[in-house]
Design a protein around this motif. Structure first.
Motif, PDB file in Angstrom:
ATOM      1  N   THR A 125      27.226   3.303  28.059  1.00 47.77           N
ATOM      2  CA  THR A 125      25.891   2.751  27.896  1.00 47.77           C
ATOM      3  C   THR A 125      25.543   1.959  29.152  1.00 47.77           C
ATOM      4  OG1 THR A 125      26.200   2.580  25.499  1.00 47.77           O
ATOM      5  CG2 THR A 125      24.422   1.272  26.471  1.00 47.77           C
ATOM      6  N   PHE A 126      24.533   2.424  29.879  1.00 50.49           N
ATOM      7  CA  PHE A 126      24.139   1.749  31.113  1.00 50.49           C
ATOM      8  C   PHE A 126      23.278   0.537  30.785  1.00 50.49           C
ATOM      9  CE2 PHE A 126      25.711   5.531  32.960  1.00 50.49           C
ATOM     10  CZ  PHE A 126      25.955   5.271  34.301  1.00 50.49           C
ATOM     11  N   LEU A 127      23.505  -0.558  31.493  1.00 48.30           N
ATOM     12  CA  LEU A 127      22.802  -1.819  31.258  1.00 48.30           C
ATOM     13  C   LEU A 127      21.621  -1.938  32.211  1.00 48.30           C
ATOM     14  CD1 LEU A 127      25.902  -4.161  30.813  1.00 48.30           C
ATOM     15  CD2 LEU A 127      24.711  -2.797  29.105  1.00 48.30           C
ATOM     16  N   GLY A 128      20.568  -1.172  31.951  1.00 45.85           N
ATOM     17  CA  GLY A 128      19.349  -1.275  32.746  1.00 45.85           C
ATOM     18  C   GLY A 128      19.222  -0.170  33.769  1.00 45.85           C
ATOM     19  N   ASN A 129      18.013  -0.084  34.341  1.00 41.58           N
ATOM     20  CA  ASN A 129      17.708   0.929  35.354  1.00 41.58           C
ATOM     21  C   ASN A 129      17.805   0.387  36.779  1.00 41.58           C
ATOM     22  OD1 ASN A 129      17.096   2.928  33.402  1.00 41.58           O
ATOM     23  ND2 ASN A 129      15.059   2.057  33.133  1.00 41.58           N
ATOM     24  N   ALA A 130      17.918  -0.911  36.933  1.00 41.28           N
ATOM     25  CA  ALA A 130      17.977  -1.520  38.262  1.00 41.28           C
ATOM     26  C   ALA A 130      19.430  -1.797  38.640  1.00 41.28           C
ATOM     27  CB  ALA A 130      17.168  -2.813  38.302  1.00 41.28           C
ATOM     28  N   PRO A 131      19.773  -1.647  39.918  1.00 35.76           N
ATOM     29  CA  PRO A 131      21.148  -1.937  40.342  1.00 35.76           C
ATOM     30  C   PRO A 131      21.445  -3.422  40.242  1.00 35.76           C
ATOM     31  CG  PRO A 131      19.766  -1.412  42.232  1.00 35.76           C
ATOM     32  CD  PRO A 131      18.941  -1.131  41.020  1.00 35.76           C
ATOM     33  N   CYS A 132      22.701  -3.749  40.003  1.00 40.72           N
ATOM     34  CA  CYS A 132      23.132  -5.143  39.902  1.00 40.72           C
ATOM     35  C   CYS A 132      23.717  -5.670  41.198  1.00 40.72           C
ATOM     36  CB  CYS A 132      24.149  -5.294  38.768  1.00 40.72           C
ATOM     37  SG  CYS A 132      25.627  -4.265  38.967  1.00 40.72           S
ATOM     38  N   GLY A 133      23.899  -4.821  42.170  1.00 40.01           N
ATOM     39  CA  GLY A 133      24.440  -5.250  43.461  1.00 40.01           C
ATOM     40  C   GLY A 133      24.363  -4.125  44.471  1.00 40.01           C
ATOM     41  N   VAL A 134      24.598  -4.471  45.732  1.00 38.70           N
ATOM     42  CA  VAL A 134      24.551  -3.474  46.802  1.00 38.70           C
ATOM     43  C   VAL A 134      25.607  -3.835  47.835  1.00 38.70           C
ATOM     44  CG1 VAL A 134      22.749  -4.739  48.045  1.00 38.70           C
ATOM     45  CG2 VAL A 134      23.085  -2.299  48.493  1.00 38.70           C
ATOM     46  N   TYR A 135      26.241  -2.809  48.372  1.00 41.40           N
ATOM     47  CA  TYR A 135      27.243  -2.970  49.437  1.00 41.40           C
ATOM     48  C   TYR A 135      26.814  -2.102  50.615  1.00 41.40           C
ATOM     49  CZ  TYR A 135      31.641  -2.413  51.984  1.00 41.40           C
ATOM     50  OH  TYR A 135      32.595  -2.372  52.961  1.00 41.40           O
ATOM     51  N   LYS A 136      26.722  -2.713  51.788  1.00 42.32           N
ATOM     52  CA  LYS A 136      26.241  -2.019  52.980  1.00 42.32           C
ATOM     53  C   LYS A 136      27.290  -2.130  54.084  1.00 42.32           C
ATOM     54  CE  LYS A 136      23.136  -4.053  55.499  1.00 42.32           C
ATOM     55  NZ  LYS A 136      21.850  -4.616  55.993  1.00 42.32           N
ATOM     56  N   TYR A 137      27.549  -0.997  54.726  1.00 42.59           N
ATOM     57  CA  TYR A 137      28.463  -1.017  55.862  1.00 42.59           C
ATOM     58  C   TYR A 137      27.971  -0.026  56.913  1.00 42.59           C
ATOM     59  CZ  TYR A 137      30.486   3.262  53.849  1.00 42.59           C
ATOM     60  OH  TYR A 137      30.663   4.525  53.349  1.00 42.59           O
ATOM     61  N   LYS A 138      28.221  -0.374  58.161  1.00 45.40           N
ATOM     62  CA  LYS A 138      27.809   0.465  59.282  1.00 45.40           C
ATOM     63  C   LYS A 138      28.977   1.292  59.791  1.00 45.40           C
ATOM     64  CE  LYS A 138      24.004  -2.374  61.057  1.00 45.40           C
ATOM     65  NZ  LYS A 138      23.458  -3.077  62.258  1.00 45.40           N
ATOM     66  N   LEU A 139      28.629   2.446  60.328  1.00 40.77           N
ATOM     67  CA  LEU A 139      29.647   3.298  60.943  1.00 40.77           C
ATOM     68  C   LEU A 139      30.076   2.707  62.285  1.00 40.77           C
ATOM     69  CD1 LEU A 139      28.033   6.801  60.268  1.00 40.77           C
ATOM     70  CD2 LEU A 139      29.923   5.747  59.014  1.00 40.77           C
ATOM     71  N   PRO A 140      31.254   3.079  62.772  1.00 42.15           N
ATOM     72  CA  PRO A 140      31.623   2.647  64.129  1.00 42.15           C
ATOM     73  C   PRO A 140      30.586   3.107  65.150  1.00 42.15           C
ATOM     74  CG  PRO A 140      33.514   3.579  62.970  1.00 42.15           C
ATOM     75  CD  PRO A 140      32.316   3.838  62.103  1.00 42.15           C
ATOM     76  N   LYS A 141      30.426   2.341  66.216  1.00 39.65           N
ATOM     77  CA  LYS A 141      29.386   2.648  67.208  1.00 39.65           C
ATOM     78  C   LYS A 141      29.537   4.060  67.770  1.00 39.65           C
ATOM     79  CE  LYS A 141      28.501  -2.118  68.652  1.00 39.65           C
ATOM     80  NZ  LYS A 141      28.450  -3.064  69.789  1.00 39.65           N
TER      81      LYS A 141
END
Length: 296
Positions: free
Chosen positions: A223-239
């Motif tokens: 059972t999913f708790l809502g349609n909106a995300p509860c968090g976000v994780y962002k990472y960049k690739l090596p240059k």
């Protein structure tokens, strides 16, 4: 008379101002070529800028959705010493303030009836003969309850074998568990919350549901708790690996509660059920920090 003399000049001044305004407006709209040149130049500049912007702008970030699937505790946790003392106090208060049940009232009546029968001035005509049978049935009922209580063997609260098996849903029944999946990230296999890449035409929640449904040898109902995300994780690739169309990845987390575990997963399914204090053994520190923000 004086009011009429003063009103006439004011009327002429007002009409003169209106005529000057209209004549000036017509000269500006028709005769002023500089205004027309400025307007056409601005329109050309806007048109050129619109042509320079592509119609389908794509994000330089790869979008993904992950599921924080949680198995809630199955049994209550053990009481701490102060909780045990408080429980005993509340039980004692409830017992002292409670009323007698029907069975307890019946036992008192039976005891009183027996005492009257044992008295010297007992008259057998006062009671029917079937009352004695009722008294015996009440006592027999209590005896049967006590025997059933002695025969009852509660299940073990701690299963040492299951608690050691990180792939089992039966481990640590008094704790909340989180699902981890081993997934390929670049050239490395990592333990992560189940995730998959977003596809055009679907919402992020649909992506998260697809990530859960695509797990190997697992049929989880959640059972999913809502349609909106509860968090976000962002990472960049090596240059060295970055391009204009691919800078890095953004992972959006969705919370879900396990409602049905389905059949057990295969031993090689690469799935783990871990407690919150065990997450740091498997998750990277930066990833773990983002996950801890929405864990309760």
């Amino acid at each position: 008379m004086q009011q009429k003399k003063m009103a006439a000049p004011c009327k002429r001044m007002a009409s003169r101002c209106v005529l000057q305004f209209l004549s000036g407006f017509s000269r500006t709209a028709v005769g002023n070529a500089g205004v027309r040149l400025f307007s056409s130049t601005s329109a050309c500049r806007v048109a050129l800028q619109a042509k320079a912007v592509p119609g389908n702008v794509t994000s330089p970030w790869t979008l993904m959705a992950a599921v924080c699937l949680q198995r809630l505790p199955v049994i209550t946790a053990d009481y701490s010493p102060i909780e045990q003392q408080f429980k005993e106090l509340m039980d004692q208060m409830e017992f002292e303030k409670s009323m007698l049940s029907d069975h307890e009232l019946r036992l008192l009546e039976d005891a009183e009836r027996l005492s009257r029968r044992q008295a010297e001035d007992y008259d057998s005509d006062e009671e029917d003969s079937h009352k004695e049978q009722d008294i015996m049935m009440t006592q027999d009922l209590e005896d049967s309850w006590e025997q059933r209580l002695k025969d009852f063997q509660p299940a073990e609260r701690v299963n040492a074998d299951a608690d050691k098996d990180l792939t089992s849903l039966e481990r640590c029944l008094a704790d909340s568990l989180l699902l981890l999946a081993e997934q390929q990230v670049g050239g490395e296999k990592m333990w992560l919350l189940p995730q998959t890449q977003w596809q055009k035409g679907e919402t992020l929640r649909q992506t998260a549901e697809r990530a859960l449904a695509s797990l190997p040898a697992a049929a989880f109902k959640a059972t999913f708790l809502g349609n909106a995300p509860c968090g976000v994780y962002k990472y960049k690739l090596p240059k060295a690996a970055r391009t204009e169309s691919n800078v890095g990845t953004k992972v959006f987390f969705f919370k879900a509660i396990l409602s049905d575990g389905g059949p057990p997963a295969a031993p090689n399914a690469s799935l783990l059920w871990v407690k919150k204090d065990e997450l740091q053994r498997y998750l990277k520190p930066a990833y773990m920090m983002k996950v801890e923000h929405f864990l309760v």
